[in-house]
Scaffold this motif. Structure first.
Motif, PDB file in Angstrom:
ATOM      1  N   GLU B 197      41.654  41.301  39.803  1.00  0.00           N
ATOM      2  CA  GLU B 197      40.603  41.611  40.774  1.00  0.00           C
ATOM      3  C   GLU B 197      39.295  40.944  40.376  1.00  0.00           C
ATOM      4  OE1 GLU B 197      40.595  45.874  40.772  1.00  0.00           O
ATOM      5  OE2 GLU B 197      42.282  45.972  42.160  1.00  0.00           O
ATOM      6  N   ALA B 199      38.965  38.335  38.627  1.00  0.00           N
ATOM      7  CA  ALA B 199      39.108  36.896  38.819  1.00  0.00           C
ATOM      8  C   ALA B 199      38.959  36.536  40.289  1.00  0.00           C
ATOM      9  CB  ALA B 199      40.458  36.429  38.291  1.00  0.00           C
ATOM     10  N   LYS B 200      39.537  37.366  41.149  1.00  0.00           N
ATOM     11  CA  LYS B 200      39.419  37.092  42.587  1.00  0.00           C
ATOM     12  C   LYS B 200      37.952  37.133  43.001  1.00  0.00           C
ATOM     13  CE  LYS B 200      43.748  38.454  44.740  1.00  0.00           C
ATOM     14  NZ  LYS B 200      44.293  39.273  45.813  1.00  0.00           N
ATOM     15  N   ILE B 201      37.235  38.125  42.488  1.00  0.00           N
ATOM     16  CA  ILE B 201      35.823  38.247  42.848  1.00  0.00           C
ATOM     17  C   ILE B 201      35.022  37.105  42.217  1.00  0.00           C
ATOM     18  CG2 ILE B 201      33.782  39.683  42.487  1.00  0.00           C
ATOM     19  CD1 ILE B 201      35.636  42.083  43.057  1.00  0.00           C
ATOM     20  N   GLY B 203      36.151  34.287  42.001  1.00  0.00           N
ATOM     21  CA  GLY B 203      36.510  33.114  42.776  1.00  0.00           C
ATOM     22  C   GLY B 203      37.595  32.253  42.157  1.00  0.00           C
TER      23      GLY B 203
END
Lengths: 293, 303, 363
Positions: B197, B199-201, B203
């Motif tokens: 999560e 990492a997703k935020i 990017g």
């Protein structure tokens, strides 16, 4: 169990899986399929044509005294290897667990035989038990016990069992020691306060707690004895004398590579596959149970 | 509450002494038994190492030496450069070549297995895609088919593909196995969802996350697995025996056992023993030097 | 600086719907605290705003832009996780810089931003350390720093204080509040802790079973709770609930425990005899030593807190009452005369909804 957060995409995961799937397909599923297919065929004497013979290959195998001999050899060999390797390893692990000082030293000194190839282990014992050049071989002959594992089937069997079990002890030792060290001290202390003496403590508390490890190791040891010991037997006795140390896996090799009996070898492969699948399924059931437990 | 008090008696003191004696005795017995165990495991090696420093006739006569002789250097030099053989046959393979082949095979198998397992485990754990479970089971089921079981049909496949007598033929079929994939899958499942999560935020896409987070976190697992797989590769026997007939590709484990002929008296036992020592040295060293990772790897792959 | 607007957010996992249509408008720079018991859907709501989950229906707008279908990275948000989610193999600096590096900011700019944030959070000397070398409070600061350097439109906090010990929690709470005011970044903060919610939020969203039970300022939630759930959830010790019936033509309530008393703020609609729930906070229960109009409270537990004492007891009719009295009053076994002043009542229907006073026509 799975992740609740994941990446999107279809092409990328398949791309990542591709190498493994290709190799698995070519070198696992194709040959396995070939083996099953081939087990229903028979080649003529010149290898020119194959005909479909149904279950005849299987029937022939199961009626073949040589094959039944290999079955009984495998049973004797595997159970002897598994039980002696497990027994010695458990015994040593209990001692190492007790001797808190120096346990690491013993651990190092006992685990390295794991690194030795089964075939090399066989040769090391050959150096000891060779009737002419081996220390023990000569000694036995010297005191009037005729020792030559190349002539005596029973002695040959004993040799391969010792060489195979010797190498496997360290593997079992590592697991037993890890199992012993994961038993909570408080449980042992509770048993001590309950008045159980060390020996009783071992059989009533420690041993039952090690049961899952022991069972797991039993399966692993049987698989080892069935398949990985090809090198041991090949290097030491080549299945002989006669066929006294020919196990199932050795017979597959002999029939397929030396006798070029394709159908019989394929049928034997299929039987072995069924055997491994059964063993793995048992082990998998056990792993599942351990997860819940 | 009422308490019964009494003085410490002579019996109590005697009991305490006896207990101390018994505990000391049990410790000594443990040490003695372990020492015996160590001895049993070391003895065959000792005989072999010692034997490799004597000349051929000493061993051939059956005078089993228990202490080092003076031929060590000569024996190892000749094993290394010339190779030993039962004297009847020609074409001995020098140990350096066999060791080189074994090293290549072991390293390629270990690296190859780790690489493809990392990728496939990553795909199975971090993606949801149609056929995910099918792929997982296709890989998982191979756990049940060790190469020994399907040896003859696999050999035929190798012949069809023209991979006989090649390093690729030695390595590639052994590169796919479920064990490493399962280990990495298990490890990946323990990576907290929050990292993904975060990492997703931040990017990061899947490949970037793999490179920047998953791979660095897997280093100890990779090291542990490398030890196990190196030994697995080095100790291969049946497969090289079948695939390789070319002496230039002979591996040391197979090559060493081939040195022992059937006409016993003519064997160059000293050279054979030196080669045996050379053959077991690399994996034993790997185990001892990387013991921590090795034990971790072993107990975790099998969980 | 941005606004956030949620409309009709629903989310189902398989057959179960966990969010039943959430509406929320957050003003620029506002700190909204989403509070509720575990399983109420508050984390799911936050993850939907973050883009880590996709709503089954409804839209998420940040600054008016519909971001419902966008990836988290494209929403210009930053998030502080419950367990901090610091990458264990990266140093503090690398952790804070990671998101900026991915976005391709020049190194000079990254250094500047990290240095600023580090100074603000007083973690300058820790930049080269790995997360495992930090204390819980320090990790918390790094997690904040990672969010701050991004200079996002929206901060999302997912129970960031729940892993800290009590003392540190109070300290970090104040710090987050100060920081948020200073930076003026619109924020959504999820917690299960009502004290955290009361002290941090400009407004609270009290969630209950996938619905927003009440959206209001902390004092309004405390003073005028929308239903018995909110009333019971906010405040400690929790509000007392007593059963009663409507009497006097809607002008008062007959308590099961005793007297009929008129409402202080005017009559309620409904037939006489309608079942009611009367809520009263423990701190509003009075000790009436002279006994006039008092109810007898049979004390069965006394918890001295120093300046006050919390008394648990039973009223006639076996209803439980908790009182928070400003003195060391009462002992176990004693019968304490207590008063329940109607001016402090919260009147709810039997179903739990708040019953406001009927606007009475002037006589």
């Amino acid at each position: 169990m799975r992740k609740k957060v994941i990446f999107k995409g279809v092409a990328l995961p398949y791309l990542l899986l591709l190498p493994q799937l290709i190799i698995t397909g070519i070198f696992f599923f194709w040959p396995a399929g070939q083996a099953i297919y081939g087990s229903f065929l028979r080649e003529d004497a010149f290898g020119l044509s194959r005909e479909f013979v149904g279950f005849e290959n299987f029937a022939d195998i199961l009626a073949d005294p040589n094959y039944l001999n290999a079955v009984s050899n495998t049973v004797i060999f595997s159970s002897a290897v598994a039980f002696s390797a497990l027994g010695v390893a458990l015994f040593l692990a209990v001692q190492a667990d007790k001797a808190i000082r120096g346990a690491d030293f013993y651990k190092t000194m006992l685990i390295w035989p794991y690194a030795i190839a089964p075939a090399i282990a066989a040769v090391l014992w050959l150096f000891l038990f060779h009737p002419q050049i081996g220390l023990f071989g000569r000694f036995l002959n010297g005191i009037g016990i005729p020792w030559d594992y190349k002539l005596n089937g029973g002695q040959a069997m004993l040799m391969v069992i010792i060489a195979a079990a010797w190498k496997q002890v360290s593997y079992n030792f590592i697991f037993f020691l890890a199992g012993l060290q994961s038993i909570p001290r408080s449980v042992l202390e509770a048993a001590a306060i309950d008045g159980a003496r060390p020996a009783r403590r071992f059989w009533t508390v420690i041993f039952p707690l090690l049961a899952p490890t022991s069972f797991f190791l039993l399966v692993v040891n049987l698989v080892y004895a069935f398949f990985d010991t090809f090198g041991t037997i090949h290097a030491l006795t080549r299945g002989g004398p006669g066929q006294s140390t020919t196990t199932l896996i050795y017979k597959v090799y002999v029939d397929g590579v030396e006798n070029l009996n394709f159908g019989a070898s394929a049928a034997q492969s299929v039987i072995l596959m069924a055997l491994v699948i059964a063993l793995t399924a048992i082990q998998f059931r056990f792993i599942e149970r351990k997860v819940h437990y | 509450m009422r308490m019964l008090m009494r003085d410490t008696t002579m019996e109590d003191i005697a009991l305490a002494r006896a207990t101390a004696r018994r505990q000391a005795r049990s410790r000594w017995i443990a040490h003695a038994l372990l020492a015996l165990g160590v001895l049993i495991f070391a003895f065959p090696i000792w005989i072999t190492v010692v034997g490799s420093t004597h000349d051929v006739s000493t061993i051939g006569r059956g005078e089993v030496p228990l202490w080092f002789g003076g031929e060590g250097v000569a024996n190892y030099v000749s094993a290394w450069l010339r190779g030993g053989s039962s004297l009847r046959t020609t074409g001995a393979v020098p140990a350096w070549l066999m060791l080189w082949n074994s090293l290549n095979m072991a390293v390629l198998i270990a690296v190859g297995k780790i690489a493809i397992s990392l990728l496939s485990a990553y795909a199975v754990v971090f993606f949801a895609f149609p056929g995910r479970m099918v792929c997982f089971w296709l890989i998982f089921i191979t756990l049940m088919l060790p190469v020994e079981v399907r040896i003859i049909p696999t050999f035929e496949v190798m012949v069809n593909l023209g991979l006989i007598n090649s390093m690729a033929g030695l390595v590639v079929p052994l590169v796919a196995s479920a064990t490493a994939t399962l280990l990495f899958r298990q490890f990946f499942l323990t990576i907290p969802d929050e990292y993904v999560e975060a990492a997703k935020i931040d990017g990061a896409g899947p490949l970037r996350f793999f490179k920047d987070v998953v791979l660095p976190l897997s280093v100890t697992n990779i090291a542990a697995l490398f030890v196990i797989l190196f030994i697995y590769g080095w100790n291969q026997y049946l497969w090289p025996l079948l695939i390789v007939s070319d002496k230039d590709l002979e591996t040391v484990v197979v090559g060493m056992t081939k040195m022992i002929g059937t006409g016993d008296q003519q064997n160059e036992w000293n050279i054979i023993m030196a080669t045996a020592v050379l053959a077991m040295l690399p994996p034993v060293l790997v185990v001892i030097l990387m013991q921590r990772w090795f034990v971790k790897g072993l107990t975790e792959t099998e969980k | 600086m941005a606004t956030l607007s949620l409309s009709g957010i629903r989310k189902s996992f398989g057959q179960t719907e966990v969010l039943h249509g959430i509406e929320l408008d957050v003003a620029d720079g506002e700190m909204i605290v989403v509070v509720g018991a575990s399983g109420c859907g508050k984390s799911t709501l936050l993850r939907i705003v973050a883009g880590l989950e996709t709503p089954t229906s409804g839209t998420v707008r940040i600054d008016g832009r519909d971001v419902t279908k966008l990836e988290p990275a494209d929403r210009d948000i930053a998030m502080v996780f419950q367990n901090y989610a610091l990458y264990p193999h990266m140093s503090v600096f690398e952790n804070m810089a990671y998101g900026l590096r991915i976005r391709g900011l020049p190194m000079v700019e990254i250094r500047k931003r990290v240095a600023e944030a580090a100074e603000m959070l007083e973690i300058g000397p820790l930049l080269e350390r790995k997360p495992r070398q930090l204390s819980g409070g320090q990790r918390q600061r790094v997690a904040m720093g990672r969010a701050i350097v991004r200079e996002p439109k929206l901060f999302l906090f997912d129970e960031p204080l729940s892993n800290l010990d009590a003392k540190l929690r109070v300290q970090m709470r104040a710090e987050i509040r100060r920081l948020q005011k200073r930076l003026g970044v619109t924020s959504l903060f999820v917690t299960h802790d009502q004290v955290e919610a009361m002290t941090l939020g400009d407004r609270l969203v009290v969630m209950h079973k996938g619905r927003a039970a009440q959206v209001a300022s902390p004092m309004e939630v405390w003073g005028v709770p929308a239903d018995t759930y909110v009333a019971g959830f906010i405040g400690s010790p929790a509000m007392n609930f007593l059963s009663a019936t409507l009497v006097q033509g809607g002008g008062g309530a007959q308590l099961k425990a005793g007297p009929a008393l008129p409402f202080a703020d005017g009559p309620r609609p409904g037939e006489d005899g309608t079942k009611l729930v009367i809520g009263i906070r423990p701190e509003h229960v009075q000790h009436l030593p002279d006994g006039a109009g008092a109810l007898p409270l049979a004390v069965d537990l006394v918890e001295p807190l120093g300046s006050e004492t919390v008394i648990h007891g039973r009223l006639p009719g076996e209803e439980v009452l908790v009182a928070r009295l400003p003195l060391a009053a009462g002992a176990i076994g004693e019968v304490l005369p207590v008063g329940l002043p109607p001016a402090s009542w919260h009147v709810f229907s039997a179903e739990g909804a708040r019953l406001p006073a009927r606007a009475t026509a002037p006589a």
